[in-house]
Design a protein around this motif. Structure first.
Motif, PDB file in Angstrom:
ATOM      1  N   LEU A  44      -1.020   2.878   6.666  1.00  0.00           N
ATOM      2  CA  LEU A  44      -0.805   3.281   8.055  1.00  0.00           C
ATOM      3  C   LEU A  44      -1.392   2.258   9.021  1.00  0.00           C
ATOM      4  O   LEU A  44      -0.947   2.157  10.161  1.00  0.00           O
ATOM      5  N   LEU A  45      -2.391   1.542   8.566  1.00  0.00           N
ATOM      6  CA  LEU A  45      -2.963   0.489   9.407  1.00  0.00           C
ATOM      7  C   LEU A  45      -1.927  -0.623   9.603  1.00  0.00           C
ATOM      8  O   LEU A  45      -1.741  -1.134  10.716  1.00  0.00           O
ATOM      9  N   ILE A  46      -1.249  -0.950   8.500  1.00  0.00           N
ATOM     10  CA  ILE A  46      -0.229  -2.003   8.580  1.00  0.00           C
ATOM     11  C   ILE A  46       0.911  -1.575   9.501  1.00  0.00           C
ATOM     12  O   ILE A  46       1.413  -2.345  10.311  1.00  0.00           O
ATOM     13  N   SER A  47       1.304  -0.302   9.392  1.00  0.00           N
ATOM     14  CA  SER A  47       2.446   0.165  10.188  1.00  0.00           C
ATOM     15  C   SER A  47       2.009   0.653  11.568  1.00  0.00           C
ATOM     16  O   SER A  47       2.822   1.195  12.313  1.00  0.00           O
ATOM     17  N   GLU A  48       0.737   0.496  11.873  1.00  0.00           N
ATOM     18  CA  GLU A  48       0.168   0.958  13.138  1.00  0.00           C
ATOM     19  C   GLU A  48       0.419   2.442  13.364  1.00  0.00           C
ATOM     20  O   GLU A  48       0.853   2.871  14.426  1.00  0.00           O
ATOM     21  N   PHE A  69      -6.588   6.892  -3.312  1.00  0.00           N
ATOM     22  CA  PHE A  69      -5.382   7.331  -2.618  1.00  0.00           C
ATOM     23  C   PHE A  69      -5.603   7.292  -1.106  1.00  0.00           C
ATOM     24  O   PHE A  69      -4.778   6.773  -0.349  1.00  0.00           O
ATOM     25  N   GLU A  70      -6.741   7.817  -0.686  1.00  0.00           N
ATOM     26  CA  GLU A  70      -7.050   7.849   0.740  1.00  0.00           C
ATOM     27  C   GLU A  70      -7.094   6.426   1.310  1.00  0.00           C
ATOM     28  O   GLU A  70      -6.529   6.147   2.366  1.00  0.00           O
ATOM     29  N   THR A  71      -7.760   5.528   0.571  1.00  0.00           N
ATOM     30  CA  THR A  71      -7.863   4.138   1.031  1.00  0.00           C
ATOM     31  C   THR A  71      -6.484   3.502   1.198  1.00  0.00           C
ATOM     32  O   THR A  71      -6.196   2.887   2.226  1.00  0.00           O
ATOM     33  N   GLN A  72      -5.645   3.662   0.163  1.00  0.00           N
ATOM     34  CA  GLN A  72      -4.311   3.049   0.232  1.00  0.00           C
ATOM     35  C   GLN A  72      -3.483   3.667   1.350  1.00  0.00           C
ATOM     36  O   GLN A  72      -2.745   2.967   2.049  1.00  0.00           O
ATOM     37  N   LEU A  73      -3.611   4.972   1.523  1.00  0.00           N
ATOM     38  CA  LEU A  73      -2.853   5.648   2.572  1.00  0.00           C
ATOM     39  C   LEU A  73      -3.233   5.092   3.938  1.00  0.00           C
ATOM     40  O   LEU A  73      -2.382   4.795   4.776  1.00  0.00           O
ATOM     41  N   ARG A  74      -4.538   4.929   4.148  1.00  0.00           N
ATOM     42  CA  ARG A  74      -4.980   4.439   5.452  1.00  0.00           C
ATOM     43  C   ARG A  74      -4.609   2.973   5.636  1.00  0.00           C
ATOM     44  O   ARG A  74      -4.271   2.541   6.735  1.00  0.00           O
ATOM     45  N   ARG A  75      -4.636   2.227   4.529  1.00  0.00           N
ATOM     46  CA  ARG A  75      -4.236   0.828   4.605  1.00  0.00           C
ATOM     47  C   ARG A  75      -2.763   0.726   5.002  1.00  0.00           C
ATOM     48  O   ARG A  75      -2.383  -0.072   5.862  1.00  0.00           O
ATOM     49  N   ASP A 119       2.528   4.517  11.937  1.00  0.00           N
ATOM     50  CA  ASP A 119       3.867   5.069  11.752  1.00  0.00           C
ATOM     51  C   ASP A 119       3.992   5.640  10.335  1.00  0.00           C
ATOM     52  O   ASP A 119       3.981   4.899   9.358  1.00  0.00           O
ATOM     53  N   VAL A 120       4.126   6.968  10.247  1.00  0.00           N
ATOM     54  CA  VAL A 120       4.118   7.610   8.929  1.00  0.00           C
ATOM     55  C   VAL A 120       5.375   7.266   8.133  1.00  0.00           C
ATOM     56  O   VAL A 120       5.361   7.306   6.906  1.00  0.00           O
ATOM     57  N   THR A 121       6.451   6.911   8.815  1.00  0.00           N
ATOM     58  CA  THR A 121       7.691   6.638   8.080  1.00  0.00           C
ATOM     59  C   THR A 121       7.562   5.425   7.176  1.00  0.00           C
ATOM     60  O   THR A 121       8.404   5.211   6.308  1.00  0.00           O
ATOM     61  N   THR A 122       6.495   4.654   7.337  1.00  0.00           N
ATOM     62  CA  THR A 122       6.298   3.500   6.462  1.00  0.00           C
ATOM     63  C   THR A 122       6.186   3.925   5.001  1.00  0.00           C
ATOM     64  O   THR A 122       6.467   3.147   4.094  1.00  0.00           O
ATOM     65  N   PRO A 142       0.818  -1.214   0.000  1.00  0.00           N
ATOM     66  CA  PRO A 142       0.000   0.000   0.000  1.00  0.00           C
ATOM     67  C   PRO A 142       0.851   1.263   0.000  1.00  0.00           C
ATOM     68  O   PRO A 142       0.511   2.250  -0.656  1.00  0.00           O
ATOM     69  N   ALA A 143       1.996   1.229   0.695  1.00  0.00           N
ATOM     70  CA  ALA A 143       2.871   2.407   0.722  1.00  0.00           C
ATOM     71  C   ALA A 143       3.393   2.717  -0.674  1.00  0.00           C
ATOM     72  O   ALA A 143       3.485   3.890  -1.068  1.00  0.00           O
ATOM     73  N   ASP A 144       3.722   1.671  -1.446  1.00  0.00           N
ATOM     74  CA  ASP A 144       4.181   1.892  -2.813  1.00  0.00           C
ATOM     75  C   ASP A 144       3.070   2.518  -3.660  1.00  0.00           C
ATOM     76  O   ASP A 144       3.312   3.418  -4.469  1.00  0.00           O
ATOM     77  N   TYR A 145       1.852   2.016  -3.452  1.00  0.00           N
ATOM     78  CA  TYR A 145       0.719   2.577  -4.197  1.00  0.00           C
ATOM     79  C   TYR A 145       0.553   4.059  -3.895  1.00  0.00           C
ATOM     80  O   TYR A 145       0.263   4.863  -4.784  1.00  0.00           O
ATOM     81  N   VAL A 146       0.736   4.421  -2.617  1.00  0.00           N
ATOM     82  CA  VAL A 146       0.618   5.830  -2.253  1.00  0.00           C
ATOM     83  C   VAL A 146       1.625   6.655  -3.047  1.00  0.00           C
ATOM     84  O   VAL A 146       1.294   7.698  -3.617  1.00  0.00           O
TER      85      VAL A 146
END
Lengths: 186, 502
Positions: free
Chosen positions: B454-458, B446-452, B460-463, B144-148
């Motif tokens: 951040l959900l994975i990284s709990e 974009f919003e969905t992938q971004l939240r996904r 953590d924005v650095t993900t 998801p981070a790559d998609y963002v």
């Protein structure tokens, strides 16, 4: 034939291509003036839109998440506000640059024509549930064509009726999309 | 070869009578709307979206793909004969093409455009067939981070590379993103920007936005500018090329294809760029540079080929990662979504037959388009003699039809009107519409992938910048944002110095 001189182009940049066909420079200035003004107005609309979005963002509950329901509105609202403001500045500058030469772009008649189109569309929206799609669309086509300068007025409505009837047959009868039916069923 | 056998199966699906008929309808409608000024493939596909209720996915997508390809062919006819390109991608072809038409050489100009479109479209479709699956195999591993990061690139490039001014492109993108916010937020159920209007709770329908910004904006600003059309150049004789025309055209077609496909296939906006590159290249390589600006046939052949190759290239990111980089691609994405299909790497596993039937239909569509555009060029040219008032009145009727067919009522017509007025402002200000459409459709994804992510990284924005790939993507996005502004400033300064010295 007024073909343009071979311009001193080093490369076909986008600007060259855009400007390449502007033979009539006065018309180009009128256009630039109008685009500048419109940009400024659009920028102002965006500033308002940005504020509205930001106000909305404040009212949303972000549920203690880093990215919650309010994050996107904050971001988009702030950027819309900022870009809108830039567009106002830029549009005003463009308009004044071009405006020195070209004083008046639109005439009163042009604005009347556009106003008429807005009214036509509003009236269409109000009337269609009562008279049905075919009659409504016939009127919409006819009036629009006449407003935009079709000389034969009766023909405008005849053509309009053909278009409306064809659309109704194709979409309502053919594809099965329910279009508003008047008291007479079409 | 695996792709080859899948493609053969695809052909078997695509040559059913119904699908052939749909392909023919698609390319015919596509060519017509490409020719008519004021309507484009994006608007047409949007108006045809309700057909998804009636057709199975393969048929509907074959129809839409036909409209998409047909629009590219038709656009060049208008560019050459009328000099008001219906599609922004045909802008470059108008340069030399219209000069050729004015010199009485409309027929070879149309011929080189049509054959060039066919050659480029077919080569590009072949490449598309064989790179799509490998591309999807790579994309499966995207996080998801790559998609963002990818979407950030798409946003930035679509905004800054389409249209004349990066600022206006960004403005358009933001308008689209704002409209995309309207409705119930999917995770929390909170309403955003609905102002208590019930019809807005589901969000603003894509059809309404496309119709408002493309059609209403076009019609009203036409009314404001005082009507009047251009001069249509007459088309004499059959659309054939002399041996010399052909000799000068074919290298340009191939070079145009080489520019068009890879650039179109990038997950970034700007399918027009290859047409500019092709034009510049042909001008530099030509043995007749003095003809450029007065109707050089290479200047039509190259950009038109580039345009069509790029159109095929755009399908790569659309199908393999679900990333639309043009307005029409964005609307086609909604067609997929209305069937519950999500373009992306999984599409090839889950709906392989559908994808390959679609690809097969592109080959068929290209052949149909060649036949439609060469012998029948005169018929399309006649479309241009329809007076502007009739075309625009017709557009308005179809625009309102779009609202009804998307299930809207009076309230939606009013939403259409409000957005339409915004469209008028955009048209008058020279703000491109395509970024808004891409923003509208890509924003929620974009919003969905971004939240996904951040959900994975709990949380953590650095993900977002964790992997080398995502760092690279963000750097590209940043460059794509900054460079056009910086170059614009440089070029502006250049012009000022030239002006001062001249």
């Amino acid at each position: 034939m007024s073909t343009s001189e071979p311009r001193a182009t080093h490369e076909a940049s986008r600007a060259d291509v855009v400007a390449g066909e502007r033979d009539d420079s006065r018309e180009a200035l009128v256009e630039a003036h109008r685009a500048g003004l419109a940009s400024a107005v659009l920028g102002a609309v965006m500033v308002v839109l940005g504020v509205v979005t930001l106000v909305q963002a404040v009212r949303l509950d972000n549920e203690d998440q880093v990215v919650g329901p309010a994050t996107a509105p904050y971001l988009v609202g702030a950027l819309t506000f900022l870009v809108g403001a830039l567009l106002v500045v830029r549009g005003r500058r463009d308009a004044t640059l071009a405006g020195a030469v070209a004083s008046s772009g639109e005439t009163r008649q042009d604005w009347l024509r556009m106003g008429a189109l807005v009214v036509v569309l509003v009236v269409f929206a109000l009337v269609v549930p009562l008279v049905g799609y075919v009659v409504g669309a016939t009127a919409l086509f006819g009036v629009t064509a006449v407003v935009l300068g079709m000389p034969e007025r009766v023909r405008a409505f005849v053509v309009g009726f053909s278009v409306a009837a064809l659309v109704f047959l194709a979409f309502d009868v053919g594809i099965g999309i329910a279009l508003p039916a008047g008291p007479w069923g079409f | 070869m695996d792709s080859l056998s899948l493609l053969l199966d695809g052909f078997a699906d695509a040559v059913t009578p119904l699908n052939l008929l749909l392909a023919l309808a698609g390319v015919t409608i596509g060519t017509a709307v490409g020719v008519l000024p004021g309507i484009g493939p994006a608007l047409t596909v949007a108006l045809l979206l309700p057909i998804t209720f009636q057709l199975e996915p393969t048929g509907a997508l074959i129809l839409f793909a036909g409209v998409y390809y047909g629009g590219m062919y038709g656009g060049s006819t208008t560019a050459i004969l009328l000099n008001t390109p219906g599609e922004s991608a045909s802008m470059v072809a108008a340069l030399e093409g219209n000069k050729m038409a004015r010199a009485g050489r409309a027929a070879p100009a149309l011929a080189t455009a049509a054959i060039g479109s066919f050659v480029a479209g077919t080569i590009a479709t072949v490449v598309l067939t064989f790179v799509a699956q490998p591309f999807a195999d790579v994309a499966v591993n995207f996080t998801p981070a790559d998609y963002v990061g990818l979407m950030a690139i798409a946003f930035v490039t679509v905004a800054t590379l389409l249209g004349a001014s990066p600022l206006k492109g960004v403005a358009s993108l933001l308008i689209g993103l704002t409209v995309g916010l309207v409705g119930i937020e999917s995770q929390s159920g909170q309403a955003r920007l609905t102002f208590g209007v019930p019809t807005l709770l589901d969000g603003v329908d894509v059809v309404i936005v496309v119709v408002a910004l493309f059609a209403i904006g076009e019609v009203f600003s036409h009314g404001l500018k005082g009507g009047g059309g251009g001069t249509v150049q007459p088309l004499h004789g059959r659309t054939v090329m002399t041996r010399d025309d052909f000799r000068r055209s074919w290298p340009a077609w191939l070079r145009g294809t080489v520019f068009g496909f890879p650039i179109g296939a990038l997950p970034a906006g700007g399918a027009e760029i290859p047409t500019f590159l092709s034009y510049a290249t042909e001008k530099r390589l030509s043995k007749h540079p003095e003809e450029f600006g007065h109707g050089a046939i290479e200047g039509v052949a190259g950009p038109e080929a580039a345009n069509n190759a790029a159109a095929a290239g755009v399908l790569v990111p659309l199908l393999t990662i679900g990333l639309p980089t043009s307005a029409t691609a964005a609307v086609i994405l909604t067609a997929f979504q209305s069937y519950g299909l999500q373009p992306g790497p999984q599409l090839f596993d889950e709906s392989g037959p559908l994808v390959y039937a679609l690809l097969a239909s592109l080959y068929i569509g290209n052949v149909m388009l060649l036949v439609l555009n060469l012998p029948l060029a005169k018929v399309w040219a006649r479309l241009l003699t329809i007076p502007a008032y009739a075309i625009y009145a017709g557009i308005l009727v179809f625009a309102t039809l779009g609202v009804f067919s998307s299930g809207g009522g009076l309230a939606d017509l009013l939403v259409l009107l409000v957005l339409g007025l915004l469209g008028v402002l955009m048209a008058l200000a020279g703000v491109p519409v395509a970024p808004a459409i891409v923003g509208l459709i890509l924003g929620p994804l974009f919003e969905t992938q971004l939240r996904r992510a951040l959900l994975i990284s709990e949380g953590d924005v650095t993900t977002l910048v964790d992997s080398p790939l995502s760092i690279g993507l963000w750097i590209v996005a940043l460059l794509a944002l900054v460079l056009p502004f910086a170059l614009g400033r440089l070029r502006g300064r250049d012009r000022e110095t030239v002006g001062a010295s001249g």
